[in-house]
Design a protein around this motif. Structure first.
Motif, PDB file in Angstrom:
ATOM      1  N   ALA A 163      -5.895  -4.415  -4.094  1.00 19.23           N
ATOM      2  CA  ALA A 163      -4.779  -5.365  -4.016  1.00 19.23           C
ATOM      3  C   ALA A 163      -5.118  -6.495  -3.044  1.00 19.23           C
ATOM      4  CB  ALA A 163      -3.509  -4.646  -3.578  1.00 19.23           C
ATOM      5  N   MET A 164      -5.747  -6.120  -1.949  1.00 19.56           N
ATOM      6  CA  MET A 164      -6.136  -7.101  -0.936  1.00 19.56           C
ATOM      7  C   MET A 164      -7.106  -8.132  -1.527  1.00 19.56           C
ATOM      8  SD  MET A 164      -7.928  -5.960   2.585  1.00 19.56           S
ATOM      9  CE  MET A 164      -8.713  -7.178   3.618  1.00 19.56           C
ATOM     10  N   VAL A 165      -8.073  -7.643  -2.272  1.00 15.50           N
ATOM     11  CA  VAL A 165      -9.078  -8.526  -2.880  1.00 15.50           C
ATOM     12  C   VAL A 165      -8.425  -9.442  -3.930  1.00 15.50           C
ATOM     13  CG1 VAL A 165     -11.137  -8.529  -4.367  1.00 15.50           C
ATOM     14  CG2 VAL A 165     -11.026  -7.018  -2.376  1.00 15.50           C
ATOM     15  N   GLU A 166      -7.370  -8.972  -4.575  1.00 14.09           N
ATOM     16  CA  GLU A 166      -6.637  -9.797  -5.547  1.00 14.09           C
ATOM     17  C   GLU A 166      -5.690 -10.782  -4.864  1.00 14.09           C
ATOM     18  OE1 GLU A 166      -7.091  -9.984  -8.848  1.00 14.09           O
ATOM     19  OE2 GLU A 166      -8.674  -8.469  -8.681  1.00 14.09           O
ATOM     20  N   GLY A 167      -5.684 -10.764  -3.542  1.00 14.64           N
ATOM     21  CA  GLY A 167      -4.874 -11.740  -2.814  1.00 14.64           C
ATOM     22  C   GLY A 167      -3.464 -11.273  -2.468  1.00 14.64           C
ATOM     23  N   TYR A 168      -3.213  -9.992  -2.560  1.00 13.83           N
ATOM     24  CA  TYR A 168      -1.883  -9.476  -2.215  1.00 13.83           C
ATOM     25  C   TYR A 168      -1.704  -9.438  -0.703  1.00 13.83           C
ATOM     26  CZ  TYR A 168      -0.953  -7.907  -6.981  1.00 13.83           C
ATOM     27  OH  TYR A 168      -0.711  -7.860  -8.322  1.00 13.83           O
ATOM     28  N   ARG A 169      -0.475  -9.743  -0.274  1.00 11.73           N
ATOM     29  CA  ARG A 169      -0.142  -9.661   1.150  1.00 11.73           C
ATOM     30  C   ARG A 169       0.447  -8.304   1.487  1.00 11.73           C
ATOM     31  NH1 ARG A 169       3.750 -12.252   3.424  1.00 11.73           N
ATOM     32  NH2 ARG A 169       4.769 -13.185   1.641  1.00 11.73           N
ATOM     33  N   ALA A 170       1.064  -7.694   0.494  1.00  8.08           N
ATOM     34  CA  ALA A 170       1.711  -6.403   0.740  1.00  8.08           C
ATOM     35  C   ALA A 170       1.822  -5.629  -0.556  1.00  8.08           C
ATOM     36  CB  ALA A 170       3.091  -6.610   1.331  1.00  8.08           C
ATOM     37  N   ILE A 171       1.746  -4.310  -0.411  1.00  7.30           N
ATOM     38  CA  ILE A 171       1.949  -3.438  -1.570  1.00  7.30           C
ATOM     39  C   ILE A 171       2.664  -2.177  -1.086  1.00  7.30           C
ATOM     40  CG2 ILE A 171      -0.348  -2.334  -1.370  1.00  7.30           C
ATOM     41  CD1 ILE A 171      -0.370  -2.346  -4.514  1.00  7.30           C
ATOM     42  N   ALA A 172       3.640  -1.725  -1.860  1.00  3.17           N
ATOM     43  CA  ALA A 172       4.274  -0.438  -1.560  1.00  3.17           C
ATOM     44  C   ALA A 172       3.731   0.577  -2.555  1.00  3.17           C
ATOM     45  CB  ALA A 172       5.786  -0.544  -1.673  1.00  3.17           C
ATOM     46  N   ILE A 173       3.372   1.742  -2.041  1.00  5.06           N
ATOM     47  CA  ILE A 173       2.893   2.823  -2.917  1.00  5.06           C
ATOM     48  C   ILE A 173       4.076   3.769  -3.126  1.00  5.06           C
ATOM     49  CG2 ILE A 173       1.149   4.602  -3.275  1.00  5.06           C
ATOM     50  CD1 ILE A 173      -0.675   3.057  -1.350  1.00  5.06           C
ATOM     51  N   THR A 174       4.530   3.817  -4.356  1.00  4.89           N
ATOM     52  CA  THR A 174       5.790   4.509  -4.682  1.00  4.89           C
ATOM     53  C   THR A 174       5.537   5.504  -5.809  1.00  4.89           C
ATOM     54  OG1 THR A 174       6.311   2.693  -6.190  1.00  4.89           O
ATOM     55  CG2 THR A 174       7.240   2.537  -3.980  1.00  4.89           C
ATOM     56  N   ASP A 175       4.886   6.589  -5.474  1.00  6.36           N
ATOM     57  CA  ASP A 175       4.540   7.555  -6.524  1.00  6.36           C
ATOM     58  C   ASP A 175       5.767   8.274  -7.084  1.00  6.36           C
ATOM     59  OD1 ASP A 175       1.691   7.586  -7.189  1.00  6.36           O
ATOM     60  OD2 ASP A 175       1.470   7.725  -5.013  1.00  6.36           O
ATOM     61  N   HIS A 176       5.598   8.782  -8.307  1.00  4.41           N
ATOM     62  CA  HIS A 176       6.699   9.496  -8.971  1.00  4.41           C
ATOM     63  C   HIS A 176       7.048  10.763  -8.197  1.00  4.41           C
ATOM     64  CE1 HIS A 176       6.468   6.942 -12.489  1.00  4.41           C
ATOM     65  NE2 HIS A 176       5.169   7.161 -12.597  1.00  4.41           N
ATOM     66  N   GLY A 177       8.321  10.926  -7.879  1.00  9.20           N
ATOM     67  CA  GLY A 177       8.722  12.085  -7.101  1.00  9.20           C
ATOM     68  C   GLY A 177       9.957  12.782  -7.638  1.00  9.20           C
ATOM     69  N   ASP A 178      10.011  14.092  -7.395  1.00 14.77           N
ATOM     70  CA  ASP A 178      11.218  14.880  -7.627  1.00 14.77           C
ATOM     71  C   ASP A 178      11.294  15.930  -6.513  1.00 14.77           C
ATOM     72  OD1 ASP A 178       9.447  16.923  -8.299  1.00 14.77           O
ATOM     73  OD2 ASP A 178       9.896  16.891 -10.435  1.00 14.77           O
ATOM     74  N   GLN A 179      12.106  16.966  -6.693  1.00 12.15           N
ATOM     75  CA  GLN A 179      12.269  17.950  -5.614  1.00 12.15           C
ATOM     76  C   GLN A 179      11.004  18.758  -5.364  1.00 12.15           C
ATOM     77  OE1 GLN A 179      14.418  17.536  -8.125  1.00 12.15           O
ATOM     78  NE2 GLN A 179      16.537  17.592  -7.413  1.00 12.15           N
ATOM     79  N   SER A 180      10.069  18.743  -6.309  1.00 12.15           N
ATOM     80  CA  SER A 180       8.866  19.566  -6.161  1.00 12.15           C
ATOM     81  C   SER A 180       7.827  18.951  -5.241  1.00 12.15           C
ATOM     82  CB  SER A 180       8.218  19.799  -7.535  1.00 12.15           C
ATOM     83  OG  SER A 180       7.631  18.595  -8.010  1.00 12.15           O
ATOM     84  N   ASN A 181       7.881  17.636  -5.076  1.00 12.14           N
ATOM     85  CA  ASN A 181       6.724  17.012  -4.433  1.00 12.14           C
ATOM     86  C   ASN A 181       7.002  15.975  -3.357  1.00 12.14           C
ATOM     87  OD1 ASN A 181       7.627  14.889  -5.985  1.00 12.14           O
ATOM     88  ND2 ASN A 181       5.761  14.636  -7.171  1.00 12.14           N
ATOM     89  N   ILE A 182       8.265  15.595  -3.139  1.00 13.16           N
ATOM     90  CA  ILE A 182       8.418  14.457  -2.206  1.00 13.16           C
ATOM     91  C   ILE A 182       8.026  14.826  -0.774  1.00 13.16           C
ATOM     92  CG2 ILE A 182      10.199  13.272  -3.614  1.00 13.16           C
ATOM     93  CD1 ILE A 182      12.162  13.911  -1.374  1.00 13.16           C
TER      94      ILE A 182
END
Ligand SMILES: [Zn+2]
Ligand SMILES: [Zn+2]
Length: 217
Positions: free
Chosen positions: A24-43
């Motif tokens: 993302a940095m190389v593509e020129g992004y200033r910020a990225i949020a990593i928001t993986d799929h979650g439910d009660q089993s994994n958060i």
């Protein structure tokens, strides 16, 4: 470019967080949020690990990497409590996987999400005016997405949001490096959804506002 909705190998993304951030940095992004799929089993597993690596990456690189979660296919009656739990684990951006028309997301998900402590209702599909009014009232961003499939209802989301004054945000929902579109393509996709240049500018500014809010948490 700021993208507040993306996926790593902690769900169905292709890259580990460190490579995702670097790409993302190389593509020129200033910020990225990593928001993986979650439910009660994994958060409780995902979020603390994302918190740890996001801090390291933000310290080392010229990109802000924000830990988050995308509450996904969770029965509507549990969304409220799970959003609170996600915050407790350290999620700074809480996304809910909305009622996209390309998956059997159960009806009632949009409504439950908009009554919870979340930041973004992702790909809300054929969102109703009532739901969109609630988004406006609770300052929850409705997503315009560059992602294939989910983007089929961007035009509808843009129109309902305009009528109800709901705030919009544009995300890539990237699962692989080729999903990291640049700002010019993002702008074209927004215009293609029927937004004006001015509305598109406001939408991009909303990413800054939410990023600022998330960084202060
Ligand atoms: Zn989603
Ligand atoms: Zn997603």
């Amino acid at each position: 470019m700021i993208d507040l909705h993306s996926h790593s190998i902690f769900s169905d993304g292709e890259l580990i967080p460190s490579e995702l951030a670097r790409r993302a940095m190389v593509e020129g992004y200033r910020a990225i949020a990593i928001t993986d799929h979650g439910d009660q089993s994994n958060i409780d597993f995902i979020i603390p690990r994302l918190v740890k690596v996001c801090q390291k990456l933000t310290d080392a690189y010229a990109i802000q990497v924000i830990p988050g979660i995308e509450i996904t296919h969770v029965p509507p009656e549990y969304i409220f409590e799970l959003a609170l739990e996600a915050r407790k684990h350290g999620a700074k951006i809480v996304v809910v996987h909305g009622e996209t028309i390309v998956e059997p997301v159960i009806s009632g998900t949009n409504m439950a999400a908009l009554q919870s402590s979340i930041d973004i209702l992702a790909h809300p599909g054929l969102i109703t005016e009532e739901e969109s009014l609630l988004a406006a009232e609770n300052s929850i961003y409705l997503e315009i997405t560059t992602r294939k499939g989910h983007s089929l209802t961007n035009g509808h989301v843009a129109r309902v949001a305009r009528r109800t004054k709901a705030p919009l945000i544009l995300n890539n929902d990237s699962h692989s490096p080729r999903d990291l579109v640049n700002k010019e393509m993002a702008r074209k996709i927004a215009l293609g959804a029927g937004l004006t240049e001015e509305e598109t500018g406001i939408m991009f500014h909303n990413s800054e506002l939410l990023l600022k809010k998330a960084s202060e948490k």
